[in-house]
Design a protein around this motif. Sequence first.
Motif, PDB file in Angstrom:
ATOM      1  N   GLU A  82       0.645  -1.152  -0.067  1.00 27.33           N
ATOM      2  CA  GLU A  82      -0.077  -0.025  -0.049  1.00 27.33           C
ATOM      3  C   GLU A  82       0.652   1.363  -0.008  1.00 27.33           C
ATOM      4  O   GLU A  82       0.461   2.356  -0.558  1.00 27.33           O
ATOM      5  CB  GLU A  82      -0.844   0.166   1.197  1.00 27.33           C
ATOM      6  N   ARG A  83       2.059   1.134   0.531  1.00 30.09           N
ATOM      7  CA  ARG A  83       3.196   2.353   0.567  1.00 30.09           C
ATOM      8  C   ARG A  83       3.733   2.351  -0.718  1.00 30.09           C
ATOM      9  O   ARG A  83       3.962   3.587  -1.204  1.00 30.09           O
ATOM     10  CB  ARG A  83       4.175   2.162   1.864  1.00 30.09           C
ATOM     11  N   ALA A 104       1.071   3.674  -3.570  1.00 26.15           N
ATOM     12  CA  ALA A 104       0.167   4.566  -3.265  1.00 26.15           C
ATOM     13  C   ALA A 104       0.190   5.585  -4.213  1.00 26.15           C
ATOM     14  O   ALA A 104       0.999   5.923  -5.284  1.00 26.15           O
ATOM     15  CB  ALA A 104       0.789   5.261  -1.922  1.00 26.15           C
ATOM     16  N   ARG A 105      -1.066   6.219  -4.230  1.00 24.20           N
ATOM     17  CA  ARG A 105      -1.549   7.257  -5.141  1.00 24.20           C
ATOM     18  C   ARG A 105      -0.639   8.558  -5.077  1.00 24.20           C
ATOM     19  O   ARG A 105      -0.131   9.336  -6.177  1.00 24.20           O
ATOM     20  CB  ARG A 105      -2.944   7.550  -5.397  1.00 24.20           C
ATOM     21  N   THR A 159       3.930   9.764  -0.507  1.00 21.79           N
ATOM     22  CA  THR A 159       4.068   8.444   0.279  1.00 21.79           C
ATOM     23  C   THR A 159       4.872   7.337  -0.395  1.00 21.79           C
ATOM     24  O   THR A 159       5.671   6.698   0.257  1.00 21.79           O
ATOM     25  CB  THR A 159       2.513   7.941   0.299  1.00 21.79           C
ATOM     26  N   ARG A 160       4.877   7.324  -1.620  1.00 24.91           N
ATOM     27  CA  ARG A 160       5.772   6.512  -2.462  1.00 24.91           C
ATOM     28  C   ARG A 160       7.414   6.799  -2.196  1.00 24.91           C
ATOM     29  O   ARG A 160       8.113   5.799  -1.898  1.00 24.91           O
ATOM     30  CB  ARG A 160       5.501   6.383  -3.738  1.00 24.91           C
TER      31      ARG A 160
END
Length: 368
Positions: free
Chosen positions: A263-264, A267-268, A272-273
């Motif tokens: 999820e990380r 991520a959109r 976060t990425r």
Amino acid sequence: MPYEIGKLNFEALLGPITAAEDALARLDERVSRSEVGQGFAERADFFEAVSSMWVAGELVHLEDLVLHDARMDVRAPSHELVVAHRIVRARRRVSRSDPGWAVSRSGIMALAGIAEQEDVAARAAIRGGEGSYMETNERDPLPPELADFDEVLAETSWLVESVPPGSTRSRQPELIVGELVIRDPDWDETERISEWLALDRKVEMLPATLAAAVLWDAWECLEPLQRQYWLGQVLVSDFLRSRGKVQSHLLAFSVGLREMPRERRRARDRSTRLIAFLDALTAAASKGMKDIDRLTLSKRQLERRTVGKRSNSSLPAVIELILSRPIVSAHMVAKAARITPRGALNLVGELGVREMTGRGRYRAWGIF
């Protein structure tokens, strides 16, 4: 669609950048001064390949990869195993080259095999025939015969296509289903690689870890190569080496990226990425420090077994092999020490190395 750096959220990125910079600096200093630094770097190639395949959703056993690298496969290698071994070979090639070579256009083309394919196609087009690019050898008359066969097949292809020679009906190039499965004709790899290299020049003013995070995120978004998707991880590691952040070896950051939740990583939100990648660098450095400590302790314990042995004993060569591979087999030990497999079993038993497979045949030993 080109990748735009835009405005970065430095308030959220400052903490992860500091932690990653400090962790990588400590790891680089530790590896460069450690007595097991060379073995650690060689072991990292295997761990990185397995972790890279795991991040991509493929499972490759470490034991199979090591045995395949030693050409001692227990079973027929799978496609995933062959790809993992390509990662190992690519990392070794980059490690032998100058820092920053892999991040250049010539380096990417060489690692991806694009330049070699273009040269072969050009030679085949000039000389005519699919197999006519083979070099003629006076002692071996077979290559010219194969070229003649290709020319005959090209001239008689109208029998298969049901179009007689000299026909006025134009033959449109047909789509080959097998080629579409392997390669998308609308995928311009050269253009995408150019966009990624242009981004490489734009991140020169950023900190090394943040620049590497941006390059990795751009590689994931642009997807320059259709088949060598794993090459981006090798390029980012060489970029860190060219910036002087990790000069002692080629960083295995996929080992840390494996610890980040999907999820990380997917991520959109770009921040976060990027934070996930920076945390992966910190995790990879932490795991590397623990591996260095473990290898150092193991070497000292194994060297105690050589006390009082003769000067031409094969135990030091076996110890070096064990420290440079995650696992070793009897045939690998016999090849390294130039002894018989029965003698290799005796040396392994004398060193007291842990058996990793738990079976009677195709046994392997290692340090974890």
